[in-house]
Design a protein around this motif. Structure first.
Motif, short mmCIF file in Angstrom:
data_model
loop_
_atom_site.label_atom_id
_atom_site.label_comp_id
_atom_site.label_asym_id
_atom_site.label_seq_id
_atom_site.Cartn_x
_atom_site.Cartn_y
_atom_site.Cartn_z
N TYR A 218 0.84 -1.20 0.00
CA TYR A 218 0.00 0.00 0.00
C TYR A 218 0.88 1.26 0.00
O TYR A 218 0.64 2.20 -0.77
N ALA A 219 1.91 1.27 0.86
CA ALA A 219 2.80 2.42 0.93
C ALA A 219 3.54 2.63 -0.39
O ALA A 219 3.75 3.76 -0.83
N VAL A 220 3.95 1.53 -1.01
CA VAL A 220 4.66 1.61 -2.28
C VAL A 220 3.73 2.08 -3.40
O VAL A 220 4.11 2.89 -4.26
N ASP A 221 2.49 1.62 -3.37
CA ASP A 221 1.57 1.81 -4.49
C ASP A 221 0.85 3.15 -4.48
O ASP A 221 0.54 3.69 -5.54
N ASN A 222 0.57 3.69 -3.29
CA ASN A 222 -0.28 4.88 -3.23
C ASN A 222 0.54 6.16 -3.41
O ASN A 222 1.35 6.52 -2.54
N PRO A 223 0.35 6.89 -4.50
CA PRO A 223 1.19 8.05 -4.78
C PRO A 223 0.88 9.27 -3.92
O PRO A 223 1.58 10.28 -4.01
N TYR A 224 -0.14 9.17 -3.05
CA TYR A 224 -0.53 10.32 -2.22
C TYR A 224 -0.24 10.06 -0.75
O TYR A 224 -0.76 10.75 0.12
N VAL A 225 0.60 9.08 -0.46
CA VAL A 225 0.96 8.76 0.92
C VAL A 225 2.46 8.96 1.11
O VAL A 225 3.26 8.28 0.47
N THR A 226 2.83 9.91 1.97
CA THR A 226 4.24 10.13 2.28
C THR A 226 4.36 10.74 3.67
O THR A 226 3.43 11.40 4.16
N GLY A 227 5.49 10.50 4.32
CA GLY A 227 5.72 11.00 5.67
C GLY A 227 4.79 10.36 6.68
O GLY A 227 4.51 10.94 7.74
N THR A 228 4.35 9.14 6.41
CA THR A 228 3.31 8.49 7.20
C THR A 228 3.83 7.20 7.83
O THR A 228 4.63 6.48 7.24
N VAL A 229 3.33 6.92 9.04
CA VAL A 229 3.58 5.63 9.68
C VAL A 229 2.28 4.82 9.62
O VAL A 229 1.25 5.26 10.12
N LEU A 230 2.33 3.67 8.98
CA LEU A 230 1.18 2.78 8.90
C LEU A 230 1.26 1.77 10.04
O LEU A 230 2.17 0.94 10.07
N HIS A 231 0.32 1.85 10.96
CA HIS A 231 0.31 0.97 12.13
C HIS A 231 -0.39 -0.34 11.77
O HIS A 231 -1.59 -0.36 11.47
N VAL A 232 0.37 -1.42 11.83
CA VAL A 232 -0.17 -2.75 11.52
C VAL A 232 -0.01 -3.56 12.80
O VAL A 232 0.86 -4.41 12.94
N ASP A 233 -0.87 -3.26 13.78
CA ASP A 233 -0.68 -3.82 15.12
C ASP A 233 -1.98 -4.31 15.74
O ASP A 233 -2.03 -4.60 16.94
N GLY A 234 -3.04 -4.41 14.95
CA GLY A 234 -4.31 -4.87 15.49
C GLY A 234 -4.86 -3.97 16.57
O GLY A 234 -5.70 -4.38 17.37
N GLY A 235 -4.39 -2.71 16.59
CA GLY A 235 -4.78 -1.79 17.65
C GLY A 235 -3.98 -2.00 18.92
O GLY A 235 -4.35 -1.47 19.99
N GLY A 236 -2.87 -2.74 18.82
CA GLY A 236 -2.09 -3.06 20.02
C GLY A 236 -1.58 -1.86 20.79
O GLY A 236 -1.47 -1.88 22.01
N ARG A 237 -1.29 -0.76 20.06
CA ARG A 237 -0.81 0.44 20.75
C ARG A 237 -1.91 1.10 21.58
O ARG A 237 -1.65 2.01 22.39
N LEU A 238 -3.16 0.68 21.36
CA LEU A 238 -4.31 1.26 22.07
C LEU A 238 -4.78 0.37 23.22
O LEU A 238 -5.62 0.80 24.01
N ALA A 239 -4.28 -0.85 23.26
CA ALA A 239 -4.78 -1.82 24.23
C ALA A 239 -4.47 -1.40 25.67
O ALA A 239 -3.42 -0.81 25.95
N ALA A 240 -5.38 -1.71 26.57
CA ALA A 240 -5.19 -1.37 27.97
C ALA A 240 -4.13 -2.26 28.59
O ALA A 240 -3.95 -3.40 28.17
#
Length: 240
Positions: A218-240
């Motif tokens: 997705y990051a490679v393919d989308n020409p309008y995405v830059t300077g972005t961190v894509l979180h692929v963590d199942g929401g783990g950073r939000l878990a209690a």
């Protein structure tokens, strides 16, 4: 995806890892020409031997600037680069060795910065750089201080590089707990650990390498995405 990678040159740094190998296979199937890079040529040749499409193996040590400079001189023109590289320095603060800390920063922060330096002018204007951060930056834990710091530094580095290298795009993928084989050292406790993680993640599962590859593409393919961190963590950073 095939339209975006057909005939494009994609560098995979860390192509000997499980995620790197899967990315190489997926990109090759989509028509990309692969450059497989890393410090262990045996692992890279193994991956290259599995690919149906064209590939080149080049040595690259992100802890050594001369190696990075030599790689850039040999690789020629590229369209995209993805680096999964990491050299974790985990453990209690009292046990951390300065040399291990420096290697961790070299792989995650300084190495990517020097890659950008030496690849400037060799990346297509509509190309991209994608690096791997990690959930530890957003959910620090005891004995993971260096990991949290390097992943956080990389997240800010991609923002700065996205501005300086524009229009070349620069992004990061931030995995959570993913079953890439890195947890196999837990032995019999691995499955219990992964079940506990899945139970508290909002997505109620742990990740698979395929989840990371989808985010990278997705990051490679989308020409309008830059300077972005894509979180692929199942929401783990939000878990209690």
């Amino acid at each position: 995806m095939s339209a975006s990678l057909e005939g494009r040159r994609l560098v995979v740094v860390g192509a000997g890892s499980r995620t790197g190998r899967l990315l190489a296979h997926t990109a090759a199937a989509a028509g990309a020409e692969l450059v497989l890079a890393g410090p262990d040529p045996r692992k890279l040749e193994w991956t290259a031997g599995e690919l149906a499409g064209p590939s080149t193996v080049l040595p690259l040590d992100l802890t050594d600037e001369p190696s990075i400079e030599a790689f850039a001189a040999r690789v020629g023109r590229i369209d995209h680069l993805v680096s999964t590289a990491a050299l974790p320095a985990n453990g209690p603060l009292a046990d951390l060795r300065p040399a291990d800390i420096r290697r961790a920063f070299d792989a995650k922060v300084i190495g990517p910065l020097l890659l950008a330096k030496h690849l400037t002018g060799r990346i297509a204007e509509d190309g991209s750089l994608t690096f791997f951060s990690g959930v530890a930056a957003w959910r620090p834990a005891p004995a993971r201080t260096v990991m949290a710091t390097t992943n956080g530094a990389l997240a800010f580095l991609v923002r700065a590089l996205a501005v300086e290298l524009a229009p070349v795009r620069v992004n990061a993928v931030s995995p959570g707990i993913v079953d890439t084989g890195s947890w196999d050292g837990l032995g019999a406790g691995k499955e219990e650990f992964l079940r506990a993680v899945a139970a508290r993640n909002p997505a109620r599962r742990v990740g698979a390498p395929e989840d990371l590859v989808k985010a990278v593409l997705y990051a490679v393919d989308n020409p309008y995405v830059t300077g972005t961190v894509l979180h692929v963590d199942g929401g783990g950073r939000l878990a209690a």
